[in-house]
Design a protein around this motif. Structure first.
Motif, PDB file in Angstrom:
ATOM      1  N   ILE A 118       0.720  49.911  31.620  1.00 54.12           N
ATOM      2  CA  ILE A 118       1.467  49.420  31.049  1.00 54.12           C
ATOM      3  C   ILE A 118       2.045  49.954  29.580  1.00 54.12           C
ATOM      4  O   ILE A 118       2.709  50.423  29.241  1.00 54.12           O
ATOM      5  N   SER A 190       3.172  45.195  36.649  1.00 51.04           N
ATOM      6  CA  SER A 190       2.420  43.593  36.158  1.00 51.04           C
ATOM      7  C   SER A 190       3.127  42.993  37.342  1.00 51.04           C
ATOM      8  O   SER A 190       3.631  41.422  37.161  1.00 51.04           O
ATOM      9  N   TYR A 193       5.990  40.918  35.781  1.00 52.74           N
ATOM     10  CA  TYR A 193       5.634  40.343  35.060  1.00 52.74           C
ATOM     11  C   TYR A 193       5.226  38.813  34.566  1.00 52.74           C
ATOM     12  O   TYR A 193       5.524  37.997  34.291  1.00 52.74           O
ATOM     13  N   THR A 194       4.250  38.933  35.989  1.00 52.77           N
ATOM     14  CA  THR A 194       3.188  37.720  36.747  1.00 52.77           C
ATOM     15  C   THR A 194       2.710  38.248  36.015  1.00 52.77           C
ATOM     16  O   THR A 194       1.191  38.655  36.418  1.00 52.77           O
ATOM     17  N   PRO A 195       2.087  37.374  34.509  1.00 50.62           N
ATOM     18  CA  PRO A 195       0.943  36.977  34.254  1.00 50.62           C
ATOM     19  C   PRO A 195      -0.855  36.755  35.130  1.00 50.62           C
ATOM     20  O   PRO A 195      -0.040  35.607  35.841  1.00 50.62           O
ATOM     21  N   TYR A 203      -1.243  37.112  26.109  1.00 52.21           N
ATOM     22  CA  TYR A 203      -0.946  37.367  27.412  1.00 52.21           C
ATOM     23  C   TYR A 203       0.805  37.337  28.051  1.00 52.21           C
ATOM     24  O   TYR A 203       1.588  38.601  28.461  1.00 52.21           O
ATOM     25  N   LYS A 204       1.203  35.832  28.173  1.00 51.65           N
ATOM     26  CA  LYS A 204       1.603  35.540  28.545  1.00 51.65           C
ATOM     27  C   LYS A 204       3.429  36.300  27.806  1.00 51.65           C
ATOM     28  O   LYS A 204       4.154  36.252  28.680  1.00 51.65           O
ATOM     29  N   THR A 206       3.334  37.841  26.169  1.00 51.72           N
ATOM     30  CA  THR A 206       3.637  39.796  25.850  1.00 51.72           C
ATOM     31  C   THR A 206       4.939  40.394  27.119  1.00 51.72           C
ATOM     32  O   THR A 206       5.427  40.924  27.264  1.00 51.72           O
ATOM     33  N   TYR A 207       4.559  39.848  28.490  1.00 49.83           N
ATOM     34  CA  TYR A 207       5.338  39.474  29.319  1.00 49.83           C
ATOM     35  C   TYR A 207       6.225  39.416  29.546  1.00 49.83           C
ATOM     36  O   TYR A 207       7.071  39.929  29.891  1.00 49.83           O
ATOM     37  N   GLN A 208       7.042  38.284  28.811  1.00 48.42           N
ATOM     38  CA  GLN A 208       7.990  37.757  28.864  1.00 48.42           C
ATOM     39  C   GLN A 208       8.846  38.542  27.865  1.00 48.42           C
ATOM     40  O   GLN A 208      10.095  39.169  27.727  1.00 48.42           O
ATOM     41  N   GLN A 211       9.844  41.451  29.621  1.00 48.62           N
ATOM     42  CA  GLN A 211      10.523  41.362  31.000  1.00 48.62           C
ATOM     43  C   GLN A 211      11.843  41.205  29.982  1.00 48.62           C
ATOM     44  O   GLN A 211      13.519  41.889  30.025  1.00 48.62           O
TER      45      GLN A 211
END
Length: 240
Positions: A118, A190, A193-195, A203-204, A206-208, A211
């Motif tokens: 990623i 990902s 985009y699900t942690p 972590y959360k 970053t994925y948000q 997205q």
């Protein structure tokens, strides 16, 4: 609004941006691959065409709150908007996201090796988007603005070194498609985009942020591929 299934997805979104939400929920790319018709995307993804058309007509049935009608904007104004809203967003978010992805890679990479890929994909996207936006800002966009000004003043315009405006546009659209494909891989890696269950707050977040970055990129590319670029080609026909 009655939706014609032979119209391209990009044209439908350009006509009414509220339809973008419907396409996004179904995983239909309306920006990088917006040149496909409803019939084509439904056949490819196994989607019920009539259910999709019903949902599109439902969201467009209310004539109020259609959002900003970008198609009615002068092209120089649209360019300024793209640069100030979307180009600046990309420039601001890239260093933040890279910093977070490096941190996740170091702390969680052993347990979640997908983070390495990623980070690699996003780094490539960051590098290429930076170069891509500079080409737009220094070459393509200034020429489109010159055409707009010449059209207003009813004056001639010199043919640029790249010839037809369709030439740099084709290059930009190809690069847009590359970004779309890169983010499709990030979405897959990902898990949309699900942690994971052991994810920390970084972590959360970053994925948000990833997205949100993808969503902004879709809106950004839509404005260029489906509105700015076709209009620039039409405008050029007035000069040569």
């Amino acid at each position: 609004m009655v939706i014609d299934s032979n119209k391209t997805v990009g044209t439908i979104v350009a006509d009414d941006y509220r339809t973008a939400g419907v396409f996004s929920q179904l995983g239909i790319d309306f920006c990088c691959k917006g040149n496909r018709t409803i019939d084509e995307v439904c056949a490819k993804k196994g989607i019920d065409k009539f259910a999709l058309l019903d949902e599109l007509e439902r969201v467009t049935s209310n004539n109020n709150n259609q959002g900003i009608d970008f198609k009615s904007w002068e092209l120089d104004l649209l360019i300024d908007y793209i640069e100030k809203k979307h180009h600046r967003y990309v420039e601001d978010k890239i260093p933040q996201l890279l910093s977070f992805l490096i941190k996740l890679e170091q702390v969680h990479g052993a347990q979640h090796p997908e983070l390495f890929e990623i980070k690699k994909l996003f780094k490539r996207s960051a590098d290429e988007l930076t170069q891509h936006m500079k080409k737009e800002e220094l070459i393509l966009f200034p020429f489109i603005k010159k055409m707009v000004e010449a059209n207003r003043n009813n004056s001639p315009i010199n043919i640029p070194g790249f010839g037809s405006v369709a030439n740099p546009i084709a290059m930009m659209m190809e690069e847009h498609e590359n970004e779309g494909e890169r983010f499709e891989k990030i979405v897959e890696l990902s898990n949309n985009y699900t942690p994971p269950t052991d994810a920390c707050n970084t972590y959360k977040v970053t994925y948000q942020m990833l997205q949100e970055f993808e969503a902004d990129l879709h809106a950004h590319i839509h404005l260029e591929n489906n509105i700015l670029f076709p209009s620039a080609v039409v405008l050029q026909d007035k000069f040569y």
